[in-house]
Design a protein around this motif. Structure first.
Motif, PDB file in Angstrom:
ATOM      1  N   ALA A 221       0.864  -1.364   0.137  1.00 27.67           N
ATOM      2  CA  ALA A 221       0.160  -0.156  -0.063  1.00 27.67           C
ATOM      3  C   ALA A 221       0.800   1.161  -0.100  1.00 27.67           C
ATOM      4  O   ALA A 221       1.871   1.294   0.906  1.00 27.67           O
ATOM      5  CB  ALA A 221      -0.834  -0.235   1.190  1.00 27.67           C
ATOM      6  N   ASP A 222       0.570   2.413  -0.994  1.00 28.86           N
ATOM      7  CA  ASP A 222       1.313   3.647  -0.828  1.00 28.86           C
ATOM      8  C   ASP A 222       0.707   4.426   0.155  1.00 28.86           C
ATOM      9  O   ASP A 222       1.383   5.413   0.715  1.00 28.86           O
ATOM     10  CB  ASP A 222       1.219   3.942  -2.160  1.00 28.86           C
ATOM     11  N   THR A 223      -0.631   4.365   0.426  1.00 28.61           N
ATOM     12  CA  THR A 223      -1.344   5.217   1.462  1.00 28.61           C
ATOM     13  C   THR A 223      -1.976   4.605   2.418  1.00 28.61           C
ATOM     14  O   THR A 223      -2.555   3.472   2.188  1.00 28.61           O
ATOM     15  CB  THR A 223      -1.972   6.396   0.398  1.00 28.61           C
ATOM     16  N   PRO A 224      -1.900   5.205   3.667  1.00 29.28           N
ATOM     17  CA  PRO A 224      -2.776   4.659   4.603  1.00 29.28           C
ATOM     18  C   PRO A 224      -4.388   4.327   4.470  1.00 29.28           C
ATOM     19  O   PRO A 224      -4.965   5.221   3.764  1.00 29.28           O
ATOM     20  CB  PRO A 224      -2.330   5.258   5.673  1.00 29.28           C
ATOM     21  N   SER A 225      -4.814   3.301   5.053  1.00 28.79           N
ATOM     22  CA  SER A 225      -6.294   3.233   4.729  1.00 28.79           C
ATOM     23  C   SER A 225      -7.288   3.704   5.910  1.00 28.79           C
ATOM     24  O   SER A 225      -8.339   3.834   5.791  1.00 28.79           O
ATOM     25  CB  SER A 225      -6.798   1.622   4.515  1.00 28.79           C
ATOM     26  N   LYS A 226      -6.340   3.904   6.895  1.00 32.43           N
ATOM     27  CA  LYS A 226      -7.107   4.834   8.199  1.00 32.43           C
ATOM     28  C   LYS A 226      -6.627   6.049   8.325  1.00 32.43           C
ATOM     29  O   LYS A 226      -5.489   6.345   7.808  1.00 32.43           O
ATOM     30  CB  LYS A 226      -6.821   3.733   9.297  1.00 32.43           C
ATOM     31  N   THR A 227      -7.300   6.692   9.273  1.00 35.05           N
ATOM     32  CA  THR A 227      -6.661   8.084   9.546  1.00 35.05           C
ATOM     33  C   THR A 227      -5.171   7.948  10.653  1.00 35.05           C
ATOM     34  O   THR A 227      -5.200   6.908  11.309  1.00 35.05           O
ATOM     35  CB  THR A 227      -7.736   8.779  10.782  1.00 35.05           C
ATOM     36  N   LYS A 228      -4.479   8.753  10.104  1.00 34.22           N
ATOM     37  CA  LYS A 228      -3.020   8.747  10.912  1.00 34.22           C
ATOM     38  C   LYS A 228      -3.209   9.089  12.263  1.00 34.22           C
ATOM     39  O   LYS A 228      -4.017   9.578  12.619  1.00 34.22           O
ATOM     40  CB  LYS A 228      -2.255   9.774  10.377  1.00 34.22           C
ATOM     41  N   ILE A 229      -2.593   8.134  13.079  1.00 34.56           N
ATOM     42  CA  ILE A 229      -2.808   8.199  14.744  1.00 34.56           C
ATOM     43  C   ILE A 229      -1.997   9.373  15.208  1.00 34.56           C
ATOM     44  O   ILE A 229      -1.084  10.015  14.283  1.00 34.56           O
ATOM     45  CB  ILE A 229      -1.966   6.928  15.217  1.00 34.56           C
ATOM     46  N   GLN A 230      -2.170   9.919  16.203  1.00 34.21           N
ATOM     47  CA  GLN A 230      -1.754  11.044  16.678  1.00 34.21           C
ATOM     48  C   GLN A 230      -0.052  10.668  17.336  1.00 34.21           C
ATOM     49  O   GLN A 230       0.127   9.597  17.608  1.00 34.21           O
ATOM     50  CB  GLN A 230      -2.399  11.495  17.947  1.00 34.21           C
ATOM     51  N   LYS A 231       0.744  11.683  17.227  1.00 35.41           N
ATOM     52  CA  LYS A 231       2.105  11.611  17.672  1.00 35.41           C
ATOM     53  C   LYS A 231       2.206  11.889  18.957  1.00 35.41           C
ATOM     54  O   LYS A 231       2.235  13.138  19.375  1.00 35.41           O
ATOM     55  CB  LYS A 231       3.228  12.499  16.802  1.00 35.41           C
ATOM     56  N   THR A 232       2.198  11.028  19.865  1.00 35.24           N
ATOM     57  CA  THR A 232       2.265  11.218  21.314  1.00 35.24           C
ATOM     58  C   THR A 232       3.309  10.521  21.799  1.00 35.24           C
ATOM     59  O   THR A 232       4.008   9.636  21.169  1.00 35.24           O
ATOM     60  CB  THR A 232       0.871  10.708  21.808  1.00 35.24           C
ATOM     61  N   PRO A 233       3.851  10.772  23.058  1.00 32.26           N
ATOM     62  CA  PRO A 233       4.861  10.106  23.688  1.00 32.26           C
ATOM     63  C   PRO A 233       4.658   8.690  23.817  1.00 32.26           C
ATOM     64  O   PRO A 233       5.675   8.105  23.835  1.00 32.26           O
ATOM     65  CB  PRO A 233       4.869  10.744  25.310  1.00 32.26           C
ATOM     66  N   GLU A 234       3.414   8.348  24.085  1.00 37.27           N
ATOM     67  CA  GLU A 234       3.235   6.895  24.275  1.00 37.27           C
ATOM     68  C   GLU A 234       3.252   5.981  22.750  1.00 37.27           C
ATOM     69  O   GLU A 234       3.867   5.214  22.814  1.00 37.27           O
ATOM     70  CB  GLU A 234       1.701   6.571  24.531  1.00 37.27           C
ATOM     71  N   ALA A 235       2.861   6.829  21.712  1.00 37.94           N
ATOM     72  CA  ALA A 235       3.127   6.255  20.276  1.00 37.94           C
ATOM     73  C   ALA A 235       4.705   5.936  19.926  1.00 37.94           C
ATOM     74  O   ALA A 235       5.096   5.314  19.452  1.00 37.94           O
ATOM     75  CB  ALA A 235       2.354   7.144  19.355  1.00 37.94           C
ATOM     76  N   VAL A 236       5.345   7.207  20.426  1.00 37.23           N
ATOM     77  CA  VAL A 236       6.755   7.189  20.075  1.00 37.23           C
ATOM     78  C   VAL A 236       7.534   6.037  20.954  1.00 37.23           C
ATOM     79  O   VAL A 236       8.368   5.377  20.404  1.00 37.23           O
ATOM     80  CB  VAL A 236       7.346   8.492  20.583  1.00 37.23           C
ATOM     81  N   GLU A 237       7.104   5.801  22.208  1.00 36.93           N
ATOM     82  CA  GLU A 237       7.596   4.822  23.018  1.00 36.93           C
ATOM     83  C   GLU A 237       7.397   3.312  22.357  1.00 36.93           C
ATOM     84  O   GLU A 237       8.239   2.637  22.356  1.00 36.93           O
ATOM     85  CB  GLU A 237       6.978   4.743  24.482  1.00 36.93           C
ATOM     86  N   LYS A 238       6.224   3.305  21.841  1.00 34.23           N
ATOM     87  CA  LYS A 238       5.712   2.135  21.354  1.00 34.23           C
ATOM     88  C   LYS A 238       6.581   2.001  19.982  1.00 34.23           C
ATOM     89  O   LYS A 238       7.104   0.858  19.576  1.00 34.23           O
ATOM     90  CB  LYS A 238       4.304   1.786  21.035  1.00 34.23           C
TER      91      LYS A 238
END
Length: 553
Positions: free
Chosen positions: A35-52
């Motif tokens: 896939a070239d483009t995401p099929s869902k809305t981009k998730i938020q860039k949060t500290p929790e997302a960065v840690e994962k």
């Protein structure tokens, strides 16, 4: 002595590098993009997302890109091109202006579909079994961005630098291709990429901004075009340039319409490999030509043989330059000949025996790693090693499906190789040597001079080697392959690109394909067929008349 922990660590690295190399060999011809483009809305860039993302990165990315994101993971020294240094903030494939950062979506595209002809695999879990979900891909992207401070600078916002088309795409057509050809000539793209797009325009070895050697892209090989092979992808490369390389942006020097025409022209140059594995040798009545330019060769059906680096035995070569070879065959009542063609931007006609690689160098402490560091362990430069190619056959026609091992045969199943060498050709000497092998453990055994019956001639022109090798169909030597009409005869290839450091076991090789000499159809077969058709027609005519006469009576 090494500690057990050190040995286990070396073994782990060896297995990891083996996995990456196998992935690289597969990716070279895996042109189906995820896939070239995401099929869902981009998730938020949060500290929790960065840690994962950090945890995903350490598990899936650090072996190549390094724990610190500097491109110096334990596998990096064995990969060409080397993994991206994320700390530099320099990204090649973007939709932003030259020298700018990529957008989040640009990174998503690269992580999802990977980069063909590199060790960067696709991570789209809809396509790849061991891939990442969309959410995981966003998380690892957010973590990767922490390595470069530029991503946190609002003045460098890449979304303000996205290249937008002011007009509609120019559809692919013959007219557009011809206009693109004129743009290619006018802008002198051939000075780098060559007149035929083979990457042979610049007769020098170049380096990127990180100091690593690069080759000008051969645009006729779509499996090596890293960021997409469609006109839309190519148009974007012309518009953005490729950061860190000599490839500039043409957004200021070419109108948008011209960039579309040029993209369509490049698309027209792309070769689509044939998928057949059996080559039909064409019968001719005349003498077999030794000249690759003879018109007889164009009438023979080609077969495209896929090549891979020799990673079966030490020294393992995971960065081959030759990954596709085209072969044709013709024969007459006495001889058979093969035309072997492959792309090579440089004509290498020198061989320095004192520069041969010492295979003992490959084993690191503990002997777990037998891959070659392409940047330090072998010279990849001009006037060191020769270009060469070998066609290999079983020394004895196999019965049933059993064949010798495609890598130089086995102890009980020898193979016969005809080896052509560019340095011998250049020196005006007989350029083909007939050899035998009983496995890769021993060097090739050259047959005695009075047993040398194969002849050859090679010509390099416009970034392509064309080599003809021919021999009698039948010889009295038990070490030779004997060609029989109507039999499926296995053949395999070895190939060496001298300026890529290839020699001895550092080479490309193929598995077995087949050649069959179809006996010419006797004229009486056509006569019998014609008589059969005539008799059947007369019989049908007689039956119809009889039926009509019966109805009247």
């Amino acid at each position: 002595m090494q500690s057990a922990k050190c040995k286990m660590q070396n073994a782990k690295y060896f297995l990891m590098i083996t996995f990456i190399i196998c992935n690289l060999q597969f990716a070279i011809f895996n042109s189906a993009y995820a896939a070239d483009t995401p099929s869902k809305t981009k998730i938020q860039k949060t500290p929790e997302a960065v840690e994962k993302g950090r945890l995903i990165y350490y598990k899936r990315c650090s072996f190549c890109h390094g724990l610190e994101g500097d491109g110096n993971g334990p596998a990096a020294d064995f990969l060409d091109p080397r993994p991206r240094d994320f700390t530099a903030g320099t990204y090649k494939f973007r939709t932003t202006q030259s020298g700018e950062l990529p957008t989040d979506e640009d990174l998503f595209r690269t992580v999802s579909r990977g980069l063909t002809a590199t060790a960067m695999q696709a991570f789209d879990n809809e396509r790849i079994k061991n891939g990442l979900t969309e959410e995981e891909r966003w998380q690892v992207i957010y973590y990767i961005q922490t390595f470069a401070p530029e991503f946190s600078n609002p003045e460098l916002d890449p979304y303000k630098k996205v290249i937008k088309s002011s007009s509609a795409k120019v559809p692919y057509s013959k007219d557009s291709v011809e206009k693109g050809r004129a743009v290619f000539e006018r802008t002198k793209c051939w000075e780098c990429h060559g007149k035929g797009g083979k990457g042979d325009g610049v007769k020098e070895q170049r380096k990127d901004d990180w100091g690593f050697p690069i080759r000008i892209r051969n645009v006729t090989q779509p499996w090596k075009i890293k960021a997409g092979t469609e006109p839309e992808d190519i148009f974007m490369r012309f518009s953005t340039g490729i950061n860190g390389t000599p490839m500039p942006s043409f957004i200021d020097s070419l109108k948008e319409e011209d960039r579309w025409h040029l993209a369509n022209f490049i698309k027209s140059l792309q070769k689509k490999p044939a998928e057949n594995s059996v080559m039909k040798a064409m019968f001719i009545k005349n003498a077999i030509p030794i000249d690759a330019e003879s018109p007889e060769w164009q009438k023979a059906s080609p077969i495209d043989v896929r090549m891979a680096g020799q990673v079966i035995a030490a020294p393992r070569w995971q960065n081959p330059a030759i990954d596709m070879v085209t072969v044709r065959a013709i024969y007459n009542d006495k001889e058979i000949a093969f035309l072997i063609e492959w792309d090579d931007p440089f004509k290498d006609i020198t061989y320095k025996k004192d520069m041969e690689f010492d295979a003992k160098q490959v084993a690191l402490a503990g002997g777990y790693n037998t891959y070659i560091n392409p940047f330090k362990m072998v010279p990849r430069q001009f006037e060191t090693y020769r270009d060469s190619v070998a066609v290999q056959f079983p020394a004895k026609l196999p019965e049933g499906t059993k064949k010798p091992h495609f890598f130089r045969g086995d102890s009980g199943s020898p193979v016969n190789l005809w080896v052509w060498k560019a340095d011998l050709e250049e020196a005006g000497q007989p350029s083909v040597e007939e050899t035998n092998a009983n496995g890769f453990q021993q060097p090739l055994k050259v047959q005695p001079q009075d047993a040398q019956q194969a002849k050859g001639k090679g010509v390099w022109k416009d970034g392509v080697w064309r080599v003809v090798m021919k021999r009698l169909l039948v010889t009295e030597d038990k070490n030779d392959i004997q060609f029989e009409k109507g039999k499926f005869i296995p053949f395999a290839l070895n190939a060496w690109d001298g300026s890529n450091g290839e020699h001895n076991l550092l080479m490309s090789l193929s598995t077995w394909s087949y050649v069959i000499m179809e006996a010419p159809t006797p004229i009486k077969v056509y006569i019998y067929t014609l008589l059969g058709v005539m008799i059947a027609g007369l019989g049908e005519f007689w039956l119809i008349r009889k039926t009509k006469n019966g109805k009247r009576s």
